[in-house]
Design a protein around this motif. Sequence first.
Motif, mmCIF file in Angstrom:
data_model
loop_
_atom_site.group_PDB
_atom_site.id
_atom_site.type_symbol
_atom_site.label_atom_id
_atom_site.label_comp_id
_atom_site.label_asym_id
_atom_site.label_seq_id
_atom_site.Cartn_x
_atom_site.Cartn_y
_atom_site.Cartn_z
ATOM 1 N N GLN A 24 0.837 -1.195 0.000
ATOM 2 C CA GLN A 24 0.000 0.000 0.000
ATOM 3 C C GLN A 24 0.874 1.247 0.000
ATOM 4 O OE1 GLN A 24 -3.413 -0.048 -0.241
ATOM 5 N NE2 GLN A 24 -3.091 -2.233 -0.559
ATOM 6 N N GLN A 25 0.393 2.309 -0.616
ATOM 7 C CA GLN A 25 1.185 3.526 -0.750
ATOM 8 C C GLN A 25 1.565 4.096 0.611
ATOM 9 O OE1 GLN A 25 -0.531 6.662 -3.082
ATOM 10 N NE2 GLN A 25 1.386 7.773 -3.174
ATOM 11 N N GLU A 26 0.655 4.060 1.571
ATOM 12 C CA GLU A 26 0.969 4.588 2.901
ATOM 13 C C GLU A 26 2.107 3.793 3.546
ATOM 14 O OE1 GLU A 26 -2.579 3.142 2.780
ATOM 15 O OE2 GLU A 26 -2.743 4.775 1.354
ATOM 16 N N ALA A 32 9.820 4.046 3.438
ATOM 17 C CA ALA A 32 10.837 4.912 2.835
ATOM 18 C C ALA A 32 11.321 5.952 3.839
ATOM 19 C CB ALA A 32 10.277 5.597 1.591
ATOM 20 N N THR A 33 10.407 6.507 4.604
ATOM 21 C CA THR A 33 10.780 7.471 5.635
ATOM 22 C C THR A 33 11.684 6.821 6.671
ATOM 23 O OG1 THR A 33 8.706 8.655 5.308
ATOM 24 C CG2 THR A 33 9.872 9.061 7.368
ATOM 25 N N ARG A 34 11.336 5.616 7.058
ATOM 26 C CA ARG A 34 12.169 4.900 8.034
ATOM 27 C C ARG A 34 13.548 4.569 7.449
ATOM 28 N NH1 ARG A 34 10.262 0.223 12.183
ATOM 29 N NH2 ARG A 34 12.313 -0.116 13.086
ATOM 30 N N LEU A 35 13.612 4.270 6.157
ATOM 31 C CA LEU A 35 14.898 3.975 5.514
ATOM 32 C C LEU A 35 15.814 5.189 5.555
ATOM 33 C CD1 LEU A 35 16.702 2.025 3.928
ATOM 34 C CD2 LEU A 35 15.564 2.788 1.846
ATOM 35 N N LEU A 36 15.251 6.375 5.453
ATOM 36 C CA LEU A 36 16.064 7.591 5.517
ATOM 37 C C LEU A 36 16.741 7.767 6.870
ATOM 38 C CD1 LEU A 36 13.780 10.074 3.575
ATOM 39 C CD2 LEU A 36 15.958 9.100 2.817
ATOM 40 N N ASP A 110 13.950 15.651 -1.775
ATOM 41 C CA ASP A 110 13.052 14.882 -2.638
ATOM 42 C C ASP A 110 13.802 13.766 -3.356
ATOM 43 O OD1 ASP A 110 10.861 16.372 -1.894
ATOM 44 O OD2 ASP A 110 10.970 17.715 -3.630
ATOM 45 N N LYS A 111 15.033 14.028 -3.761
ATOM 46 C CA LYS A 111 15.853 12.992 -4.386
ATOM 47 C C LYS A 111 16.075 11.836 -3.417
ATOM 48 C CE LYS A 111 18.399 16.107 -7.431
ATOM 49 N NZ LYS A 111 19.691 16.700 -7.761
ATOM 50 N N GLU A 112 16.445 12.166 -2.181
ATOM 51 C CA GLU A 112 16.667 11.133 -1.162
ATOM 52 C C GLU A 112 15.407 10.302 -0.963
ATOM 53 O OE1 GLU A 112 17.803 13.381 2.265
ATOM 54 O OE2 GLU A 112 19.739 13.944 1.419
ATOM 55 N N PHE A 113 14.264 10.992 -0.872
ATOM 56 C CA PHE A 113 13.017 10.280 -0.616
ATOM 57 C C PHE A 113 12.626 9.388 -1.786
ATOM 58 C CE2 PHE A 113 8.416 9.814 -0.114
ATOM 59 C CZ PHE A 113 8.396 9.280 1.163
ATOM 60 N N GLU A 114 12.762 9.872 -3.016
ATOM 61 C CA GLU A 114 12.425 9.048 -4.180
ATOM 62 C C GLU A 114 13.334 7.827 -4.281
ATOM 63 O OE1 GLU A 114 9.769 9.132 -6.181
ATOM 64 O OE2 GLU A 114 9.101 10.706 -4.828
ATOM 65 N N LEU A 115 14.604 7.993 -3.950
ATOM 66 C CA LEU A 115 15.516 6.844 -3.954
ATOM 67 C C LEU A 115 15.154 5.862 -2.844
ATOM 68 C CD1 LEU A 115 18.816 8.726 -4.760
ATOM 69 C CD2 LEU A 115 17.669 7.051 -6.213
ATOM 70 N N ALA A 116 14.746 6.374 -1.700
ATOM 71 C CA ALA A 116 14.315 5.493 -0.604
ATOM 72 C C ALA A 116 13.065 4.719 -1.018
ATOM 73 C CB ALA A 116 14.058 6.306 0.658
ATOM 74 N N ARG A 117 12.122 5.385 -1.676
ATOM 75 C CA ARG A 117 10.915 4.691 -2.152
ATOM 76 C C ARG A 117 11.266 3.592 -3.141
ATOM 77 N NH1 ARG A 117 6.155 8.293 -4.255
ATOM 78 N NH2 ARG A 117 5.270 6.227 -4.437
ATOM 79 N N ARG A 118 12.157 3.872 -4.082
ATOM 80 C CA ARG A 118 12.528 2.869 -5.074
ATOM 81 C C ARG A 118 13.253 1.706 -4.409
ATOM 82 N NH1 ARG A 118 12.782 2.862 -10.795
ATOM 83 N NH2 ARG A 118 11.285 4.531 -10.589
ATOM 84 N N THR A 119 14.051 1.993 -3.385
ATOM 85 C CA THR A 119 14.739 0.933 -2.652
ATOM 86 C C THR A 119 13.732 0.031 -1.952
ATOM 87 O OG1 THR A 119 16.653 2.374 -2.344
ATOM 88 C CG2 THR A 119 16.498 0.462 -0.901
#
Length: 187
Positions: A24-26, A32-36, A110-119
Amino acid sequence: MTSRLLAYRPEMEMALPAAALPLQQEDELALATRLLEVRTASDVGAYLSHLLATTGAGRQLRGTPLARPLRQLLGQILAPLLPLHGAAPERLRRMARIFGMELEGLSPEDKEFELARRTVQLICSVATELARHGGASGAPQPKVAAALLQAARTLAPGLLKHAAQASRPPAAGRWRREGGHIVVSGC
């Protein structure tokens, strides 16, 4: 009202197994936030354990012979890429190439977050692939590697190239300058 709407019966829809349900997106955003927040190698292990415990495919793999090799392989891949938060621009560009992403025009955050999402998407895809096709018999390491390769083909094509370059033996030898020539020995 059309007859199609009257004939709709949601209880007749087939339920998908937990491993087949997409993240799920949430949940993806939270992971992703936790990965950061991950900073050290021990944080990577804890993060992977959490991620695999909270996703359907990860829960399906828990307690199987595939779980440990999966965490080890993902940890080996993630550790050199982290931490994402506050990473140098060159490192973010290298990661973007691994994932085949174009991040120009985005802020560093935003770059960091998008990379975290893809990871997160890659990790979940590997776990899902492994849950679907892993099976119970046979050596777990080749199955985990095959699942990673399958997921990387679509989500991280640069990872395949990066892994191929990393597996090459380093060039060995010595060189010295003699006049206007370079003499290489020991190759």
